[in-house]
Scaffold this motif. Structure first.
Motif, mmCIF file in Angstrom:
data_model
loop_
_atom_site.group_PDB
_atom_site.id
_atom_site.type_symbol
_atom_site.label_atom_id
_atom_site.label_comp_id
_atom_site.label_asym_id
_atom_site.label_seq_id
_atom_site.Cartn_x
_atom_site.Cartn_y
_atom_site.Cartn_z
ATOM 1 N N TRP A 186 0.833 -1.192 0.000
ATOM 2 C CA TRP A 186 0.000 0.000 0.000
ATOM 3 C C TRP A 186 0.868 1.242 0.000
ATOM 4 N N ALA A 202 -5.851 4.915 11.613
ATOM 5 C CA ALA A 202 -5.115 4.905 10.354
ATOM 6 C C ALA A 202 -3.633 4.624 10.606
ATOM 7 N N GLU A 206 -0.342 1.477 9.431
ATOM 8 C CA GLU A 206 0.898 1.824 8.756
ATOM 9 C C GLU A 206 2.061 1.005 9.311
ATOM 10 N N GLY A 228 -6.295 5.801 6.029
ATOM 11 C CA GLY A 228 -5.680 4.621 5.440
ATOM 12 C C GLY A 228 -6.572 3.405 5.574
#
Length: 357
Positions: A186, A202, A206, A228
């Motif tokens: 991603w 979000a 990550e 995200g």
């Protein structure tokens, strides 16, 4: 960066959710409701909901004290009641561990959360009433619109997979993502300053490695979330990837009004080209099409060529005449309520066919 490790077996188990799931969509909306820095596009939406959200829904905020929700809320379910029932059926030890995780270092724990930690039936009742109150205010008014948006996103994904293959369809889910050497990558994480401003949910996705290990993957678009990807990665279950889709503006009841219905598709294709496409619910020759829409034969032919290249119409020749007619995709695009306004994917209409002058 989010890395999803996909085995050959997983590639046969990647599927797109056939319909929207009320509980994840509700949770995505509530996450956005608590993201005050997202004020430009969501400000009016947030203001309206904060004014109308009933007090019965307030306990939901206490479930996410640090901005990240407990994982026992990560369920699907085809209906609202099915999703709520799946939450209620979570193993008691799982509920306890997740409440302990989200409240670690967060200060005093509300009494009803303590009771939920102990499995108290009244506390579960408080949670159920809060979820239903939030659903009726946040999602119920726009649920038919969310269903339309989901069908459009499903069509976009299916067309890409059919024409270009599964790897291309996965990469198209998020701009900048790519599938290579068994890893779905991603987009790169934001800068440090941007990361500080990102929602905790979000940030949690990550710099993360997710291994499917044969469990498969469910792709679920959400139309209330702009951060995200939200990952549901629970043991012995398929991984569910909830990703932001749509035009970046939350669905609103007024999006379904006559004005939106009339102008949405025209905004994507252009007014004349939209009229040409709508006129082809039955086969027409180029001359008949030009007469029906009030344009010249040459202009009708040019628009028909563009629509044909986009896969929205077919053209067949019989002797010296040609007949144009909508394809199933063209019928879907024309027949979808508020087609352009509610999110007919750009690469299904605008990107493939362009707009007429």
């Amino acid at each position: 960066m989010l890395h999803i490790h996909v085995t050959a077996e997983d590639m046969t188990r990647v599927r797109f959710a056939p319909r929207p799931s009320p509980v994840p969509e509700l949770h995505a909306a509530l996450l956005m409701l608590g993201a005050p820095h997202e004020g430009l596009l969501f400000g009016r939406w947030r203001g309206r909901l904060l004014r109308t959200l009933p007090g019965a829904a307030e306990p939901l905020a206490e479930l996410v004290p640090g901005g990240a929700a407990p994982h026992f809320l990560d369920v699907l379910g085809g209906t609202r009641e099915e999703g709520f029932a799946l939450i209620r059926s979570a193993r008691p030890e799982f509920v306890r561990s997740e409440l302990e995780r989200v409240y670690a270092g967060q200060g005093p724990v509300p009494p009803w959360i303590r009771a939920l930690h102990h499995g108290d039936a009244a506390a579960w009742g408080t949670l159920g009433r809060a979820q239903r109150a939030a659903y009726e205010t946040v999602l119920a008014p726009v649920w038919p619109l969310v269903q339309d948006l989901h069908r459009a996103e499903f069509t976009r994904y299916a067309l890409t997979a059919a024409e270009q293959g599964l790897a291309a369809a996965l990469a198209a889910v998020a701009p900048g993502s790519r599938l290579r050497e068994g890893v779905w990558e991603w987009p790169t994480a934001p800068t440090a300053r941007e990361a500080e401003a990102r929602e905790p949910a979000a940030r949690e996705a990550e710099a993360r490695e997710v291994r499917l290990d044969g469990r498969g993957l469910v792709l679920l678009p959400t139309f209330h979330w702009r951060g995200g990807p939200l990952v549901q990665d629970l043991p012995d279950r398929p991984v569910v990837l909830t990703y932001p889709a749509g035009g970046g503006i939350p669905p609103t009841p007024e999006s379904r009004g006559p004005r939106a219905d009339a102008g949405g598709l025209s905004a994507a294709l252009g007014r004349t080209r939209t009229e040409v496409l709508r006129a082809l619910t039955e086969p027409r020759t180029t001359t008949d099409l030009a007469r029906h829409t009030g344009i010249s034969n040459a202009t009708a032919s040019a628009h028909a060529a563009a629509l044909r290249a986009a896969g929205l119409i077919t053209t067949t020749r019989t002797g010296r005449s040609v007949h144009h007619e909508q394809t199933p995709l063209g019928t879907l695009v024309v027949g979808m309520p508020s087609a352009g306004a509610v999110g007919v994917p750009p690469d299904v209409v605008r990107g493939r066919v362009g707009t007429d002058p």
